[in-house]
Write a protein that holds these residues in place. Sequence first.
Motif, PDB file in Angstrom:
ATOM      1  N   LEU A  75      -1.515  -8.123  -4.501  1.00  0.00           N
ATOM      2  CA  LEU A  75      -0.203  -8.224  -3.895  1.00  0.00           C
ATOM      3  C   LEU A  75      -0.409  -8.888  -2.546  1.00  0.00           C
ATOM      4  CD1 LEU A  75       1.418  -4.740  -4.380  1.00  0.00           C
ATOM      5  CD2 LEU A  75       2.318  -6.899  -5.195  1.00  0.00           C
ATOM      6  N   ASN A  76       0.206 -10.019  -2.374  1.00  0.00           N
ATOM      7  CA  ASN A  76      -0.008 -10.683  -1.093  1.00  0.00           C
ATOM      8  C   ASN A  76       0.965 -10.147  -0.047  1.00  0.00           C
ATOM      9  OD1 ASN A  76      -0.744 -12.247   0.962  1.00  0.00           O
ATOM     10  ND2 ASN A  76      -0.206 -14.202   0.012  1.00  0.00           N
ATOM     11  N   LEU A  77       0.487  -9.231   0.746  1.00  0.00           N
ATOM     12  CA  LEU A  77       1.338  -8.592   1.735  1.00  0.00           C
ATOM     13  C   LEU A  77       0.931  -8.995   3.155  1.00  0.00           C
ATOM     14  CD1 LEU A  77       1.434  -5.036   0.138  1.00  0.00           C
ATOM     15  CD2 LEU A  77       3.201  -6.772   0.006  1.00  0.00           C
ATOM     16  N   THR A  78       0.045 -10.006   3.209  1.00  0.00           N
ATOM     17  CA  THR A  78      -0.447 -10.409   4.531  1.00  0.00           C
ATOM     18  C   THR A  78       0.713 -10.800   5.429  1.00  0.00           C
ATOM     19  OG1 THR A  78      -2.068 -11.481   3.134  1.00  0.00           O
ATOM     20  CG2 THR A  78      -2.408 -11.660   5.511  1.00  0.00           C
ATOM     21  N   ASN A  79       0.681 -10.354   6.664  1.00  0.00           N
ATOM     22  CA  ASN A  79       1.682 -10.681   7.682  1.00  0.00           C
ATOM     23  C   ASN A  79       3.102 -10.202   7.363  1.00  0.00           C
ATOM     24  OD1 ASN A  79      -0.310 -11.951   9.130  1.00  0.00           O
ATOM     25  ND2 ASN A  79       0.069 -13.916   8.107  1.00  0.00           N
ATOM     26  N   GLY A  88       8.762   0.526  -2.578  1.00  0.00           N
ATOM     27  CA  GLY A  88       9.316  -0.221  -3.702  1.00  0.00           C
ATOM     28  C   GLY A  88       8.279  -1.038  -4.440  1.00  0.00           C
ATOM     29  N   LEU A  89       8.774  -2.037  -5.152  1.00  0.00           N
ATOM     30  CA  LEU A  89       7.944  -2.884  -6.011  1.00  0.00           C
ATOM     31  C   LEU A  89       8.300  -4.343  -5.720  1.00  0.00           C
ATOM     32  CD1 LEU A  89       8.518  -0.975  -9.373  1.00  0.00           C
ATOM     33  CD2 LEU A  89       6.324  -1.173  -8.190  1.00  0.00           C
ATOM     34  N   PRO A  90       7.456  -5.280  -6.153  1.00  0.00           N
ATOM     35  CA  PRO A  90       7.844  -6.675  -5.997  1.00  0.00           C
ATOM     36  C   PRO A  90       9.096  -6.945  -6.841  1.00  0.00           C
ATOM     37  CG  PRO A  90       5.530  -6.471  -6.641  1.00  0.00           C
ATOM     38  CD  PRO A  90       6.159  -5.138  -6.822  1.00  0.00           C
ATOM     39  N   GLY A  91      10.109  -7.593  -6.275  1.00  0.00           N
ATOM     40  CA  GLY A  91      11.328  -7.894  -7.029  1.00  0.00           C
ATOM     41  C   GLY A  91      11.144  -9.131  -7.886  1.00  0.00           C
ATOM     42  N   ASN A  92      12.168  -9.480  -8.633  1.00  0.00           N
ATOM     43  CA  ASN A  92      12.077 -10.636  -9.522  1.00  0.00           C
ATOM     44  C   ASN A  92      11.911 -11.939  -8.745  1.00  0.00           C
ATOM     45  OD1 ASN A  92      12.236  -9.141 -11.826  1.00  0.00           O
ATOM     46  ND2 ASN A  92      14.483  -9.202 -11.876  1.00  0.00           N
ATOM     47  N   LEU A 102       2.265   0.339  -5.310  1.00  0.00           N
ATOM     48  CA  LEU A 102       3.619   0.248  -4.772  1.00  0.00           C
ATOM     49  C   LEU A 102       3.545  -0.401  -3.398  1.00  0.00           C
ATOM     50  CD1 LEU A 102       5.127   3.767  -5.534  1.00  0.00           C
ATOM     51  CD2 LEU A 102       5.068   1.733  -6.974  1.00  0.00           C
ATOM     52  N   ILE A 103       4.690  -0.902  -2.932  1.00  0.00           N
ATOM     53  CA  ILE A 103       4.738  -1.480  -1.591  1.00  0.00           C
ATOM     54  C   ILE A 103       5.364  -0.440  -0.662  1.00  0.00           C
ATOM     55  CG2 ILE A 103       5.644  -3.372  -0.193  1.00  0.00           C
ATOM     56  CD1 ILE A 103       5.909  -4.914  -2.898  1.00  0.00           C
ATOM     57  N   LEU A 104       4.801  -0.316   0.530  1.00  0.00           N
ATOM     58  CA  LEU A 104       5.301   0.685   1.456  1.00  0.00           C
ATOM     59  C   LEU A 104       5.438   0.066   2.846  1.00  0.00           C
ATOM     60  CD1 LEU A 104       4.197   4.346   1.560  1.00  0.00           C
ATOM     61  CD2 LEU A 104       3.952   3.058   3.662  1.00  0.00           C
ATOM     62  N   ASN A 105       6.559   0.317   3.469  1.00  0.00           N
ATOM     63  CA  ASN A 105       6.715  -0.093   4.861  1.00  0.00           C
ATOM     64  C   ASN A 105       6.264   1.082   5.732  1.00  0.00           C
ATOM     65  OD1 ASN A 105       7.465  -0.797   7.391  1.00  0.00           O
ATOM     66  ND2 ASN A 105       9.501  -1.560   6.824  1.00  0.00           N
ATOM     67  N   PRO A 106       5.133   0.914   6.437  1.00  0.00           N
ATOM     68  CA  PRO A 106       4.526   2.092   7.058  1.00  0.00           C
ATOM     69  C   PRO A 106       5.214   2.510   8.351  1.00  0.00           C
ATOM     70  CG  PRO A 106       3.183   0.171   7.454  1.00  0.00           C
ATOM     71  CD  PRO A 106       4.349  -0.306   6.651  1.00  0.00           C
TER      72      PRO A 106
END
Lengths: 439, 555
Positions: A169-173, A213-217, A262-266
């Motif tokens: 999951l590319n969550l960089t930056n 959440g999750l990556p959306g479409n 999952l994706i989390l906004n910390p």
Amino acid sequence: MSEWVIITNKGFSSDEWIGRSVIEPTNILSDNFGEEQLKKSHLKLGNDFQVETLKSFLPYLNAISIEFPSEKDGRGFSLARRLRQLGYLGVLRATGHVMVDQYRHATQSGFNQIAISSKLAKRMPEPYWQQQIDGFTPSYQEKLQSGSTNSYSSKKNILIKEAKNIQNLNLTNTGLVGAVVTKVIRWTDWSFSFRVARPKNFRFQSGEFVMIGLPGNNGKPLLRAYSITSPSWDDELEFYSIIIPNGPLTSQLQHISMGDTLILNPKATGTLLLDSLLPGKRLFMFASGTGIAPFISLIRDPEIYEKFEQIILSHTCREVKDLNYGKSIVETISKDPLIGEYADRVFYYPTVTRETFHTKGRITDLLKTGQIFQDLQLTPISRDTDRAMICGSIGLNKDIKAFLETSGLKEGARNHPAEFVQEKAFVASLNPIGLGRSF
Amino acid sequence: MYSYNDFDKNFVRQRVNEFRGQVQRRIDGVLTEEEFLPLRLQNGLYMQIHSYMLRVAIPYGTLNSKKMRQLALISEKYDKGYGHFTTRQNIQYNWIKLSEVADVLADLAEVDMHAIQTSGNCIRNVTSDHFAGAAVDEIEDPRPVAELLRQWSTGHPEYAFLPRKFKIAVTGSPHDRAAIAFHDIGLCAVRNDDGEIGYKIYIGGGLGRMPRIGRVLSEFIPKTQLLNYVDSIIHVYNRFGRRDNKHRARIKILIDELGLNEARRQIYEHYNSLKNESRLPSTDIIKFLMDEFSPPDFSTAKEHDLEKDFIRSLSLKNWAETNLTSHRDPNHVIVSVSLKKPGATPGDATAKQMRVLADLAQQYAYDELCVSHEQNIILPHVPKEHVVKIYNKLDEADLATSNIGMVSDIISCPGMDYCKLATARSIPIAKQIATRFCELKTERDIGPLKIKISGCINACGHHHVGHIGILGLDRRGVENYQITLGGDGTEDAHIGKRTGPGFSADKLMEAIETIINVYLNDRKDRNETFLNFYRRVGLSPFKLAIYGLPGTAYF
């Protein structure tokens, strides 16, 4: 054709591990490998290896293979499952004499790939494997694990999907982080709870919520607010969710399983904090539906027992089944080594509105008639001794607030503590039902 | 009684398709015979001397009339019009054609039955008390737990290729009728100090060539942790059980080699990590399964005095003495139907007999039947007012043999007449013994006595736990029968002791008669059973009688 044929959920493919340095457990345990080196290696395990000894190296490994010397020897399946249990998230390969008929066993035990010799692949050609990949095998174990008595699992052989680890999951930056699912429990046909590994450096106070959440479409993260139901000291985060038919997030989220990310906004926030209340003797917590979530976190935190002598947790739901999650956690308090001794200070008061139950009706009515105090043998709410927290539907929040104010209690906040707090950010803007619910 | 929901029905249908696929893959040459073998076995298909044998699972032995009628129909459509009920509460068809196996499985699926995991190195069909739900001494009906284990073990991806077969039995009563101490895992319902019901766990029991009495692994495991607990045991077994020697591959040997304490440590290491994660099963599932097995409404049965029926018929009284057992409801009895008519093959029933049993269950006994591990058929709930009618119908169908628990109620494996592994015949021996005591008319005088016969060292006839056990071996091409005494498969578990050298087939009958005569002559009175007598006097008087004085014996 190379010596090995790799089988994944896409059929036959070539070996992407060529070029990785092949290592054995003794190398890891004796040599001083750096993280980077481990990430680029392919660890080969015999099927009699004590995988428990590798636990601390598992976060750095991406490629592990387990040997299958014969079609009769099922040790590798147990090893795979144990590795997954110990937290291994990378690709797991079954190498050797694996029959086409063992595809199901391999995938359901935690393998992502099977490697067979080209000679064996000649006898068991791709179309036969494809049949297995496309086939659907219901799993009693998944059904039991989900807690359901008759849910029909529509999932295919789920574990053989792309190994989803955090790097994928590319969550960089983005400021967002990945959190790996460690457990999912189905409570009813429309609700479930799940746990994720706690991201590094993530801090929160018991009672707060985060966006997950999750990556959306469209590739962008699809996030919704969820109260954390685990206490602040836990090394995992727990959440409780209902499933909204066709809801963009929950319709996907209900299918997560161990190992998914999952994706989390910390950044945790919320108003249901012990610090927002003035000192008192009793703490009343009023929840409806999934609004119980923040309270489930608070009652598992020893701090609440330092600050209050009695905790009254009222939970109102439509059906008796909806109480299960909260009830099961409340029941564990007495066995919890950290807070077990306080168990007799928790008064749990479930009520149900649409089914027969020993306490039936809305909590606001039970408050007004004084039924709750009678049932629990408590004195009515008084500003001198009592503090309260509210988390539920708009109607519940409004009615209880009015009731508390009539009793002389005033609403507080972090910067000016008072006698009660309610989770209103959520209720007002985002969500008509309560915390924990998403859409 | 548990009834299949969509999930179960779909699962069984998928398995039938899977098996058709496996047969096709074998025909296509994708699978070798060696690779096909474990797959075939996991669908209950054995190769016997004359033909394929299909072993059909009857989980914890429980049947209804619809299933029983289908078993009858299958025996006519694909076999020779009879079936053999086994010591693990299953049924076997001995004359099945490979080409018809998938059709048999499809017919079974129609009535929610299958042959999954009745053989092979996997977790086998879970067995239980044949008086479950009816027994007077029951703490709880063990079948919800048995069903839970059935579901959990069915198609388990991790445990389909174990070192060896794995057998689990559950009982809900302190008096053990399911021989749980002789299973890889045995579970027995117990109450803890808080009155909560959980299960005591035995591990590593077994018969075969190295008989072991199960060792207690835990005195109490709550129901919400049972699956995690059993899972942990089998996980350790799958990883560390021996695979180098087939005869040392059962979990009992692993326990021997590790020692109980070390085995326990390894199992708990795993269990502790599982139990902190979850409660498996959930309380919802437990409740759901308990509801599925809620008892029939016993209150509709009238009070009825059986003694008055007995006055009118001595044969009924005679039958009732051995074949009726008290029921937890005073207006009901448990009826055991003997499949051990002297001279017939123990455990065999014809299609016609199966239909009679189905009719009786449906008409008079809440549509419930149970196969016992002693190879008889139980009607667990019979209103006393219907006993006479049932007896008469059983009598017409040649099913009213009154010998439950008696010398002619013999357990026997199929032996050399059917089985590839057998080293001696066992069914003819069983027939011979039963017929002999029938002729002598001494059966009633002898009283409760369990004879069990195995035709080889694998001990499918449970000879180790027979009060008198007989083991048929091959000695340089000649059948030779060893005798053991004092075995007991109940909660008072004992492995029988060998008397000494074996006997040839023509001398065996004489030895058995001699043993029984020692008992009849020297017992205190009729209340001292054979087993109690043996426990009092030990092996020596019997040895003396069958071998003569040392030095004069024919070794």
